[in-house]
Design an enzyme around this catalytic site. Structure first.
Site, PDB file in Angstrom:
ATOM      1  N   GLY A 156       1.599 -58.473   2.843  1.00  0.00           N
ATOM      2  CA  GLY A 156       2.542 -59.214   3.658  1.00  0.00           C
ATOM      3  C   GLY A 156       3.646 -58.300   4.161  1.00  0.00           C
ATOM      4  N   CYS A 157       4.374 -58.763   5.167  1.00  0.00           N
ATOM      5  CA  CYS A 157       5.419 -57.932   5.773  1.00  0.00           C
ATOM      6  C   CYS A 157       6.588 -57.706   4.817  1.00  0.00           C
ATOM      7  CB  CYS A 157       5.886 -58.550   7.084  1.00  0.00           C
ATOM      8  SG  CYS A 157       6.271 -60.306   7.004  1.00  0.00           S
TER       9      CYS A 157
END
Length: 353
Positions: A156-157
Site C-alpha cells: 500500500g502507499c
C-alpha cells in the site's frame, strides 16, 4: 532469480481504467522490455485506451477488452489494478498456467489471513498461494523472495513510506517499538477514480482532514511488516489525512530513541542503509523533503531530524502515491522478477512545477 529474457515480457493489465491502471499504462508503454497484450475493463469493452486517456495517444494502441475475452494465461505477467478480492479469484488459474501475478490491491499483502478477513470483510480465496507462492513486494526489504515469487502483493502507499522510514531504526533496535507515530498525508488520487462525495472538487479543495483514525486498512499491513523488522510486537499510532492536491504523499514519523542509542549518528545510519538504492534518496542533514520533488517519479525521499539533539527522532518521507506508492513499485517488482535492472523503464525525472 529469474534470468534476463531474449524476448519482451508479455504483460496484461486487469482493471486499466483507474488511476493506478493508467499509471501502469504510462510506465509500461515506455518500458523497453514490455509488450502490452491485454488491458481489461468489462464496462469499457471495445473502447480504445487512448480515447479514455488522451495522454496515451501514440503510445498505447490497444482497446479495452472484457476480462473473459482477454487471453491472460498467454501473458508472462498480469497486473491487477482492481478492487480487493479480484486477483485472488484468478490467481490459481494464472499461476497454474505459469503466468506471474502482481496485485496492486490487498489480496496478497497480509500473511495473516484472519487479519485480512477482519479488515477486508471477505474470506481469502487462495491461502495456499498466499503462504507458498507469494511475496510482499517492498523491493528494498524483500529482494530475494520477490525474485522467486509467482505472486506479488504490491504494498500500500502509506505502508511504503512508514515501513521504509522506520526500517533502519528497527533493524538496529534503536527505538522504543511501543511508541511509534505515523502522521501521514495523501493527495486525493489515493481515493481512486470513482464518483464519491469526499473526492469532489468542492469537498476536497481548500480542505484538510483526517480519516480512518479509529482504524485504517493499512494499519495491519504496516504493523505486520514492522513486527518482522523488530522481531516482536510494535505499538503504532497511524493517522492518515486527505490534503488538497492530486498526487503526492508526506509521512511524518515519530520515534523515541532508546537510552543506549543516544550516541547514534542517525543521518549516517540512513545513508548507509539505503546506499545503492536507486529509488531512495536520503537527503542531506538539515534538509526537508517536498512532495513536488518526487511528482510522477518512482523516487522516495527521506529526511531525518533530531530536534534539540533530544530523545525524539523525526523521519520525514515523501513519494508519489501513484508511482512509488503503487504503479512504479509494481513495475520495479516486475523488473526484479524477470531478471531486469530494477530501474528499467523507471528513470523518469520528477516534473516541476
Amino acid at each position: 532469480m529469474a534470468q534476463a529474457r531474449n524476448s519482451r515480457i508479455k504483460v496484461g493489465i486487469v482493471g486499466g481504467t483507474g488511476y493506478t491502471g493508467v499509471e501502469l499504462l504510462r510506465l509500461l508503454s515506455q518500458h523497453p522490455d514490455v509488450e502490452l497484450t491485454a488491458i481489461t475493463s468489462r464496462k469499457e469493452d471495445g473502447l480504445p485506451v487512448a480515447e479514455m486517456y488522451p495522454n496515451l495517444r501514440g503510445h498505447v494502441k490497444l482497446a479495452f477488452s472484457a476480462p473473459e475475452k482477454a487471453s491472460l494465461t498467454d501473458c508472462d505477467v498480469v497486473f491487477f489494478a482492481t478492487p480487493h478480492g479480484v486477483a485472488m479469484a484468478q490467481a490459481q488459474a494464472l499461476t497454474a498456467a505459469g503466468t506471474r501475478v502482481i496485485d496492486l490491491a490487498a489480496d496478497f499483502r497480509l500473511q495473516d489471513t484472519a487479519s485480512f478477513e477482519r479488515w477486508y470483510k471477505m474470506p481469502h480465496g487462495c491461502p495456499d498461494i498466499l503462504a507458498k507462492q507469494s511475496a510482499y513486494g517492498l523491493v528494498e526489504l524483500n529482494r530475494a523472495a520477490i525474485a522467486q515469487a509467482q505472486v506479488i502483493g504490491n504494498p500500500g502507499c502509506y505502508p511504503t513510506t512508514v515501513i521504509l522510514g522506520l526500517a533502519p531504526l528497527l533493524e538496529r533496535k534503536l527505538i522504543d517499538t511501543q511508541a511509534l507515530i505515523a502522521d501521514c498525508k495523501s493527495g486525493v488520487s489515493g481515493a481512486g477514480r470513482k464518483a464519491e462525495v469526499a473526492s469532489l472538487f468542492s469537498e476536497a479543495s481548500d480542505n484538510f482532514k483526517a480519516y480512518g483514525v479509529a482504524g485504517h486498512r493499512h494499519h495491519p499491513e504496516i504493523t505486520e511488516q514492522l513486527e518482522k523488522l523488530a522481531g516482536g510486537k510494535v505499538g503504532l499510532t497511524f493517522v492518515p489525512h486527505l490534503v488538497p492536491m492530486i498526487r503526492g504523499m508526506f509521512s511524518t514519523i515519530y520515534a523515541r530513541i532508546l537510552p543506549e542509542a543516544r550516541e547514534t549518528d542517525f543521518q549516517a545510519l540512513f545513508e548507509e542503509r539505503y546506499a545503492g538504492e536507486a529509488f531512495i534518496d536520503v537527503m542531506p542533514a538539515g534538509s526537508l523533503p517536498e512532495t513536488r520533488s518526487v511528482r510522477a517519479s518512482n523516487n522516495l525521499r527521506i529526511a531525518v531530524q533530531r530536534p534539540g539533539n533530544g530523545d525524539q527522532l523525526i523521519v520525514l518521507v515523501v513519494q508519489d502515491n501513484l508511482v512509488k506508492g503503487a504503479a512504479g513499485q509494481a513495475v520495479q517488482n516486475m523488473n526484479l522478477m524477470f531478471g531486469l535492472p530494477e530501474t528499467t523503464g523507471l528513470n523518469q525525472v520528477a516534473i516541476l512545477p
